[in-house]
Design a protein around this motif. Structure first.
Motif, PDB file in Angstrom:
ATOM      1  N   CYS A   1      17.406   4.865  47.579  1.00  0.00           N
ATOM      2  CA  CYS A   1      18.853   4.779  47.271  1.00  0.00           C
ATOM      3  C   CYS A   1      18.750   5.069  45.646  1.00  0.00           C
ATOM      4  O   CYS A   1      18.123   4.213  44.837  1.00  0.00           O
ATOM      5  CB  CYS A   1      19.347   3.357  47.139  1.00  0.00           C
ATOM      6  N   LEU A   2      19.344   6.178  45.367  1.00  0.00           N
ATOM      7  CA  LEU A   2      19.514   6.267  43.902  1.00  0.00           C
ATOM      8  C   LEU A   2      20.377   5.533  43.130  1.00  0.00           C
ATOM      9  O   LEU A   2      21.225   5.130  43.488  1.00  0.00           O
ATOM     10  CB  LEU A   2      19.708   7.823  43.969  1.00  0.00           C
ATOM     11  N   THR A   3      20.040   5.551  41.891  1.00  0.00           N
ATOM     12  CA  THR A   3      21.029   4.885  40.707  1.00  0.00           C
ATOM     13  C   THR A   3      21.608   5.965  40.215  1.00  0.00           C
ATOM     14  O   THR A   3      21.295   7.237  40.276  1.00  0.00           O
ATOM     15  CB  THR A   3      19.893   4.282  39.819  1.00  0.00           C
ATOM     16  N   HIS A   4      22.620   5.705  39.285  1.00  0.00           N
ATOM     17  CA  HIS A   4      23.337   6.422  38.815  1.00  0.00           C
ATOM     18  C   HIS A   4      22.613   7.390  37.596  1.00  0.00           C
ATOM     19  O   HIS A   4      22.861   8.805  37.607  1.00  0.00           O
ATOM     20  CB  HIS A   4      24.554   5.783  37.742  1.00  0.00           C
ATOM     21  N   LEU A   5      21.819   7.008  37.087  1.00  0.00           N
ATOM     22  CA  LEU A   5      20.958   7.718  36.300  1.00  0.00           C
ATOM     23  C   LEU A   5      19.948   8.809  36.939  1.00  0.00           C
ATOM     24  O   LEU A   5      19.902   9.717  36.628  1.00  0.00           O
ATOM     25  CB  LEU A   5      19.957   6.694  35.370  1.00  0.00           C
ATOM     26  N   GLU A   6      19.249   8.090  38.230  1.00  0.00           N
ATOM     27  CA  GLU A   6      18.627   8.960  38.848  1.00  0.00           C
ATOM     28  C   GLU A   6      19.451  10.413  39.436  1.00  0.00           C
ATOM     29  O   GLU A   6      19.040  11.449  39.546  1.00  0.00           O
ATOM     30  CB  GLU A   6      18.010   8.535  40.007  1.00  0.00           C
TER      31      GLU A   6
ATOM     32  N   TYR B   1      28.605  11.622  44.971  1.00  0.00           N
ATOM     33  CA  TYR B   1      29.715  10.705  44.678  1.00  0.00           C
ATOM     34  C   TYR B   1      30.801  10.815  45.723  1.00  0.00           C
ATOM     35  O   TYR B   1      31.859  10.097  45.586  1.00  0.00           O
ATOM     36  CB  TYR B   1      30.167  11.001  43.229  1.00  0.00           C
TER      37      TYR B   1
ATOM     38  N   ALA C   1      23.090   7.380  48.762  1.00  0.00           N
ATOM     39  CA  ALA C   1      23.259   7.161  47.357  1.00  0.00           C
ATOM     40  C   ALA C   1      24.798   6.866  47.139  1.00  0.00           C
ATOM     41  O   ALA C   1      25.272   6.027  46.735  1.00  0.00           O
ATOM     42  CB  ALA C   1      22.964   8.482  46.513  1.00  0.00           C
TER      43      ALA C   1
ATOM     44  N   SER D   1      25.687   3.440  48.708  1.00  0.00           N
ATOM     45  CA  SER D   1      25.181   2.142  48.063  1.00  0.00           C
ATOM     46  C   SER D   1      25.925   1.946  46.559  1.00  0.00           C
ATOM     47  O   SER D   1      26.187   1.086  46.095  1.00  0.00           O
ATOM     48  CB  SER D   1      23.620   2.404  47.698  1.00  0.00           C
ATOM     49  N   LEU D   2      26.177   3.213  46.054  1.00  0.00           N
ATOM     50  CA  LEU D   2      26.847   3.204  44.790  1.00  0.00           C
ATOM     51  C   LEU D   2      28.294   2.592  44.816  1.00  0.00           C
ATOM     52  O   LEU D   2      28.784   1.982  43.969  1.00  0.00           O
ATOM     53  CB  LEU D   2      26.775   4.460  44.012  1.00  0.00           C
TER      54      LEU D   2
ATOM     55  N   ALA E   1      28.219  -0.983  45.608  1.00  0.00           N
ATOM     56  CA  ALA E   1      28.033  -1.722  44.474  1.00  0.00           C
ATOM     57  C   ALA E   1      29.220  -1.708  43.342  1.00  0.00           C
ATOM     58  O   ALA E   1      29.485  -2.534  42.509  1.00  0.00           O
ATOM     59  CB  ALA E   1      27.125  -0.977  43.530  1.00  0.00           C
TER      60      ALA E   1
END
Length: 424
Positions: free
Chosen positions: A217-222, A247, A355, A358-359, A362
């Motif tokens: 699961c990627l973060t915004h930075l990744e 996105y 991603a 999950s984003l 969150a």
């Protein structure tokens, strides 16, 4: 009308003194010495007894028996099944698995060509080499369990095309697709056609697929680093494609099928109306998404500016020479090396969907928003895949309930509630 009876193939009635005469019971028992006039032309040849019956659909069937007792046992079972509506034609039990599967494939009139192609591909690669020539009556849960273990270990009999894919064994999710769908669907259909008494797959436990929290699961930075790396290896179209996937939650082939007429940057909406798919022969073509996958997807404000930078007539995302991008080429030539360059080994296009989900969760999105965003048929599917991501918000709900209770108990309508609230 369905019925059954027993025929003695060695003995017949005789015409004696102009009257039809049956041999006596004693003569039938002493079969070797029975008078010639009671003997049929096939006397002493093959099995003596023949069970005959008319099936519910009017067909005549027979089964040989070496003794009267065996014939009567078969007859009793047949009559019981015919009366109770449980009758299964023995000819169907001897049908090979491949013959059953081909009839099932031919019956699928309402599925997409791409779905038929996937079924046929998996049958050819994984199922027919193991089961194709087996009578369906010989397929048992024990044999299926052994096959599942072989798929896990990479030792199963497969087609030459599939051999390189089985090295080291198959993942649980892949095994579930092969066994439960490709292999199991013809068996379930055979039961519905009343060609099989039961489905041997029903009692087989398949390996548990890995859960999402074991996946990437990627973060915004990744996401940003990965998009930048895609742009460095490829073009700005590749960079914006990665951002769009992460996105919006669109599938890779939905994004690659986007035409600018499906994008309204002022309204910040993308209309998902077509996707790259394959026909029943595996040839690439444009097709319509399933009904519930036709949807409107919101574009985050920052992504509007990114899309404006690459806007030009035709495909939204273009290859270096201006044509459409092919998903497999993009993964191999751009995404995989870009992910490796920033330490995200194992990245593949579908992980952008995870991603996006999950984003968004969150950021406060509820299950219906995620369902619409991803084009799931039902909220139950969304919860099955991503439900655990809402678990971290339980404390937020508990805190919100505490705040709501406190506000309610200090209402002007309850002037003495301050003290009550303090002691509660």
């Amino acid at each position: 009308m369905a019925r059954a009876w027993i025929t003695d193939r060695w003995v017949k009635d005789a015409i004696i003194d102009g009257q039809r005469t049956q041999p006596t019971s004693a003569q039938k028992r002493n079969i070797k010495n029975i008078p010639d006039q009671f003997r049929t032309t096939r006397f002493g040849q093959g099995s003596r007894w023949l069970v005959e019956w008319i099936t519910p659909d009017g067909k005549r069937r027979t089964k040989s028996a070496t003794s009267r007792a065996d014939a009567e046992q078969t007859l009793a079972g047949l009559e019981d099944d015919l009366r109770a509506g449980r009758y299964i034609d023995p000819a169907h039990a001897e049908m090979t698995y491949q013959a059953l599967a081909e009839l099932w494939i031919a019956s699928k009139q309402r599925v997409k060509d791409s779905t038929l192609w996937r079924y046929q591909r998996d049958l050819d690669r994984w199922v027919y080499p193991q089961w194709g020539t087996n009578p369906v009556s010989a397929i048992t849960p024990v044999k299926i369990n052994a096959w599942v273990s072989q798929l896990q270990a990479g030792t199963a009999i497969v087609s030459s095309e599939a051999k390189r894919r089985t090295k080291g064994g198959l993942a649980p999710k892949t095994i579930n697709g092969i066994v439960a769908l490709a292999f199991g669907s013809p068996l379930r259909w055979g039961v519905k056609q009343r060609w099989l008494t039961s489905n041997p797959l029903e009692t087989v436990e398949l390996p548990e697929p890995e859960q999402l929290d074991d996946m990437m699961c990627l973060t915004h930075l990744e996401v940003q680093l990965l998009a930048n790396a895609c742009g460095t290896i490829g073009t700005d179209h590749d960079r914006v494609l990665a951002l769009t996937l992460a996105y919006t939650g669109m599938r890779i082939n939905e994004a690659l099928a986007l035409d600018w007429r499906h994008v309204d940057l002022k309204a910040r909406r993308i209309q998902v109306r077509q996707t790259w798919t394959v026909d029943k022969d595996g040839h690439r073509k444009l097709g319509s998404p399933k009904t519930w996958e036709r949807r409107s997807v919101a574009i985050p404000a920052f992504l509007v500016a990114e899309l404006e930078r690459i806007q030009s007539p035709g495909w939204v995302f273009k290859a270096k020479r201006g044509g459409e991008i092919i998903a497999s080429n993009w993964r191999n030539r751009t995404l995989t090396p870009a992910a490796s360059a920033i330490g995200l080994e194992g990245m593949h296009p579908h992980l952008f969907r995870h991603a996006a989900a999950s984003l968004a969760i969150a950021a406060g999105a509820d299950v219906k928003v995620i369902q619409t965003m991803l084009g799931h048929k039902s909220a139950a599917i969304t919860l099955d895949v991503y439900g655990h991501l809402w678990g971290d918000r339980l404390d937020e709900v508990a805190d919100a309930l505490t705040d709501a209770r406190r506000r309610a108990l200090v209402s002007p309508l309850l002037p003495d509630c301050d003290q009550t609230a303090e002691t509660a």
